[in-house]
Design an enzyme around this catalytic site. Structure first.
Site, PDB file in Angstrom:
ATOM      1  N   HIS A 129       0.833  -1.203   0.000  1.00  0.00           N
ATOM      2  CA  HIS A 129       0.000   0.000   0.000  1.00  0.00           C
ATOM      3  C   HIS A 129       0.867   1.251   0.000  1.00  0.00           C
ATOM      4  O   HIS A 129       2.005   1.219   0.461  1.00  0.00           O
ATOM      5  CB  HIS A 129      -0.866   0.033   1.272  1.00  0.00           C
ATOM      6  N   CYS A 173      -3.253   0.831   9.418  1.00  0.00           N
ATOM      7  CA  CYS A 173      -4.373  -0.029   8.979  1.00  0.00           C
ATOM      8  C   CYS A 173      -5.299  -0.422  10.108  1.00  0.00           C
ATOM      9  O   CYS A 173      -6.418  -0.833   9.868  1.00  0.00           O
ATOM     10  CB  CYS A 173      -3.909  -1.345   8.374  1.00  0.00           C
TER      11      CYS A 173
HETATM   12  C1  CIR Z   1      -4.159  -7.516   3.606  1.00  0.00           C
HETATM   13  O1  CIR Z   1      -3.321  -8.098   2.908  1.00  0.00           O
HETATM   14  O2  CIR Z   1      -5.124  -6.945   3.132  1.00  0.00           O
HETATM   15  C2  CIR Z   1      -3.979  -7.566   5.106  1.00  0.00           C
HETATM   16  N1  CIR Z   1      -3.376  -8.782   5.495  1.00  0.00           N
HETATM   17  C3  CIR Z   1      -3.128  -6.398   5.558  1.00  0.00           C
HETATM   18  C4  CIR Z   1      -3.734  -5.085   5.281  1.00  0.00           C
HETATM   19  C5  CIR Z   1      -2.868  -3.963   5.694  1.00  0.00           C
HETATM   20  N2  CIR Z   1      -3.521  -2.736   5.517  1.00  0.00           N
HETATM   21  C6  CIR Z   1      -2.918  -1.574   5.319  1.00  0.00           C
HETATM   22  O3  CIR Z   1      -1.706  -1.516   5.171  1.00  0.00           O
HETATM   23  N3  CIR Z   1      -3.689  -0.500   5.218  1.00  0.00           N
END
Ligand code: CIR
Length: 258
Positions: free
Chosen positions: A166, A253
């Site tokens: 991201h 997140c």
């Molecule tokens: C994913 O791969 O979607 C989750 N395991 C981690 C999301 C992390 N989110 C973020 O960096 N905003």
């Protein structure tokens, strides 16, 4: 007394299904549920210490990644936007957050198919929102969100990502024109007008940190990052999020802040 910009946060307690969350990491292993619960509580405590009123949502076992609430919505001062996550296994998470946001915000917007966008790809700088085009966020998703932002008098622009999951995996805006940068964004002219706070490669995970009302919350165990952010004039709180790191999740997140 410093000016409070954020007053609230929304988080979701991890469920036992967190062990089935998406991960690109092959070396860190599976998260430990009990440890994740302890770490999540310290994260809530850190947000509370920064003056936020934290709404803690119930775990949602159906969606292993649902503790990463940042990805399913963007809350701006003028509207809340429900995203459409790029990962199929995460799409249904939006219904869980929609219900919560509808009770709190008057202006609710939503991204529609074929657009996809994860909140982790959106970085707010005042009324402007930088949107990372990634494996999760496509042109159509970015286009829709920029249209919505414009409708409410805000703006957005896109930047393509090469390596990271991201946009905010590698960048964090700390207000006062200070930008934490790592990896592919070091020396990137696109962000050349900000004061860079460079994070060395071995601490790259800590480039995802959050500014909350003059304090910066960073992951525990990254001394160079801590030093550099302290030197830039911030109070720093460290919190251990090692279990979330195993699922490529960073500090940002884990909450929606507004
Ligand atoms: C994913 O791969 O979607 C989750 N395991 C981690 C999301 C992390 N989110 C973020 O960096 N905003």
């Amino acid at each position: 007394m410093s000016h409070l910009v954020f007053t609230n946060a929304i988080v979701r307690t991890p469920g036992r299904s967190i062990v089935e969350g998406l991960s690109n990491s092959i070396t860190l292993g599976l998260p430990n549920y009990e440890q994740a619960i302890i770490q999540h509580q310290s994260y809530i405590d850190a947000l509370t210490k920064c003056g936020l009123d934290v709404l803690v949502l119930e775990p949602c076992e159906e969606y292993p990644d649902s503790t990463f609430v940042e990805d399913v919505a963007l809350i701006t001062p003028k509207c809340a936007i429900i995203t459409r996550p790029g990962a199929l296994s995460r799409r249904g998470e939006v219904h869980e957050i929609e219900f919560v946001l509808k009770q709190r915000f008057n202006n609710i917007e939503a991204i529609e198919a074929p657009g996809t966008i994860d909140g982790g790809d959106i970085m707010m700088v005042g009324g402007h929102y930088y949107i990372g085009l990634s494996e999760r966020t496509n042109h159509e998703g970015a286009k829709q969100i920029i249209q919505i932002l414009k409708k409410y008098g805000m703006s957005g622009s896109t930047i393509s990502l090469n390596k990271v999951l991201h946009l905010k995996t590698s960048l964090s805006y700390l207000e006062k024109n200070n930008l934490v940068v790592s990896g592919e964004f070091i020396n990137d002219s696109y962000f050349g007008h900000y004061n860079p706070i460079e994070i060395p490669e071995k601490e790259s995970y800590a480039a995802n940190c959050i500014w909350v009302n003059e304090t910066v919350i960073i992951p525990q165990g990254y001394p160079t990052t801590k030093q550099r952010i302290t030197n830039a004039g911030y109070q720093v709180i460290e919190t251990d999020v090692s279990e979330f790191k195993k699922l490529d999740g960073g500090l940002s997140c884990l909450s929606l802040r507004y």
